[in-house]
Enzyme design. Structure first.
Site, PDB file in Angstrom:
ATOM      1  N   GLY A   1     -10.340  -2.716   1.850  1.00  0.00           N
ATOM      2  CA  GLY A   1      -9.600  -2.322   3.044  1.00  0.00           C
ATOM      3  C   GLY A   1      -9.831  -0.861   3.404  1.00  0.00           C
ATOM      4  O   GLY A   1     -10.823  -0.248   2.993  1.00  0.00           O
ATOM      5  N   ASP A   2      -8.872  -0.304   4.145  1.00  0.00           N
ATOM      6  CA  ASP A   2      -9.020   1.063   4.642  1.00  0.00           C
ATOM      7  C   ASP A   2      -8.611   2.130   3.622  1.00  0.00           C
ATOM      8  O   ASP A   2      -9.000   3.298   3.743  1.00  0.00           O
ATOM      9  CB  ASP A   2      -8.180   1.262   5.904  1.00  0.00           C
ATOM     10  CG  ASP A   2      -6.692   1.005   5.669  1.00  0.00           C
ATOM     11  OD1 ASP A   2      -6.347   0.183   4.775  1.00  0.00           O
ATOM     12  OD2 ASP A   2      -5.872   1.614   6.365  1.00  0.00           O
TER      13      ASP A   2
ATOM     14  N   THR B   1       0.870  -1.191   0.000  1.00  0.00           N
ATOM     15  CA  THR B   1       0.000   0.000   0.000  1.00  0.00           C
ATOM     16  C   THR B   1       0.901   1.233   0.000  1.00  0.00           C
ATOM     17  O   THR B   1       1.918   1.262   0.685  1.00  0.00           O
ATOM     18  CB  THR B   1      -0.947   0.043   1.216  1.00  0.00           C
ATOM     19  OG1 THR B   1      -1.723  -1.131   1.232  1.00  0.00           O
ATOM     20  CG2 THR B   1      -1.835   1.265   1.211  1.00  0.00           C
TER      21      THR B   1
END
Ligand code: GLY
Length: 307
Positions: free
Chosen positions: A197-198, A167
């Site tokens: 995901g975030d 990421t």
């Protein structure tokens, strides 16, 4: 006038120079983060972002990305996007062209095509090879949910100490003092199809507000989604904490959110005055900082937070 400044997660090294160049030429913080992240999305040896990213359990590369403009507090995001190399640019288009913040999967792909982006295969031979090798260990996951979870837990147990978790985070401040932040990822390798995901969730993996500062995360997205970690850092700044205290507090908050799939998290952050800091639960991790006056970025140790 401010001096242009960019910070990135460790794997942002391939794009930080281009990002700084944008600021040196008088470009905006938003232009700078998108330019830097595009370079990482095209880095085929990075198997956690963009083209070359590791696919999901079914062998499909699904990308998540978001941008936030700290001046307007506008944001844009895409999630579960297949077949487009630069989700960060599509996230920016969502912010600029639509009355929405996030598009997912087929809707995001339709929008990307309408905005003139060209689809392409994202699964490189090298990523496919890694994926197949992983499937030998974890392909059991294809045999049912119990096996999938058992294998994911086994895989996750090695992650808390990993130095580089994939990421990419970019935060920039331009000559006008405007801040922008961006995050892009292919997410967890061998993830359950459709898992988000975030990174594309504003407040979880990404947040920017000119008045206080900005934060972005890498690591176990499920943790920062539950704790709203990026927003927490900025709220702690808003409440008057120093950048070091705000970042440390947001990391310590996560200790209450432990789960059996691992507590691993990393934050990079910048305050409105251009102070920078970064945090990790892992040993010996770093982040990159470069301002307009520097010829090359500096790799700086993150503060390790004990779990
Ligand atoms: N932090 C990236 C992810 O969980 O997908």
């Amino acid at each position: 006038m401010y001096t242009g400044l960019v910070i990135t997660s460790a794997n942002g090294d391939v794009g930080i120079g281009e990002s700084i160049k944008v600021l040196k030429n008088g470009g905006t913080a938003l232009d700078a983060i998108v330019t830097g992240i595009r370079a990482v999305e095209s880095n085929l040896s990075d198997h956690s972002v963009g083209r070359g990213g590791l696919p999901n359990l079914l062998g499909q590369v699904e990308l998540d990305a978001s941008v936030m403009d700290g001046q307007t507090l506008n944001a844009g995001a895409v999630a579960g996007l297949k077949n487009f190399e630069h989700p960060i640019s599509i996230a920016r288009k969502v912010m600029e062209e639509l009355p929405h913040v996030m598009l997912v999967d087929r809707g995001a792909a339709k929008f990307a095509k309408e905005m003139g982006f060209h689809p392409r295969n994202l699964l490189t031979a090298a990523a496919k090879k890694k994926w197949v090798e992983g499937l030998d260990e974890r392909g059991e996951g294809l045999k049912g949910m119990d096996k999938y979870l058992e294998n994911l837990r086994k895989y996750s147990s090695n992650l808390p100490t990993a130095r580089h978790l994939g990421t990419v985070n970019f935060i920039a401040r331009d000559r006008k003092g405007n801040i922008a932040s961006g995050v892009s990822t292919s997410g967890l390798g061998w993830k359950y199809p459709g898992r988000v995901g975030d990174s594309p969730i504003i407040g979880a993996g990404n947040f920017a507000d000119n008045r206080y500062g900005s934060a972005a995360c890498t690591g176990r997205g499920e943790l920062s989604m539950r704790a709203c970690t990026a927003r927490s850092v900025v709220l702690y700044l808003q409440s008057g904490m120093t950048l070091m205290d705000a970042g440390q507090k947001a990391m310590e908050d996560l200790k209450d959110y432990q789960d059996s799939f691992g507590t691993y998290m990393n934050i990079v952050c910048m305050d409105k005055d251009g102070e920078t800091a970064a945090f990790s639960f892992a040993e010996s991790t770093t982040y990159n900082v470069q301002n307009e006056e520097m010829d090359r970025y500096e790799e700086i140790p993150r503060k390790k937070i004990n779990i």
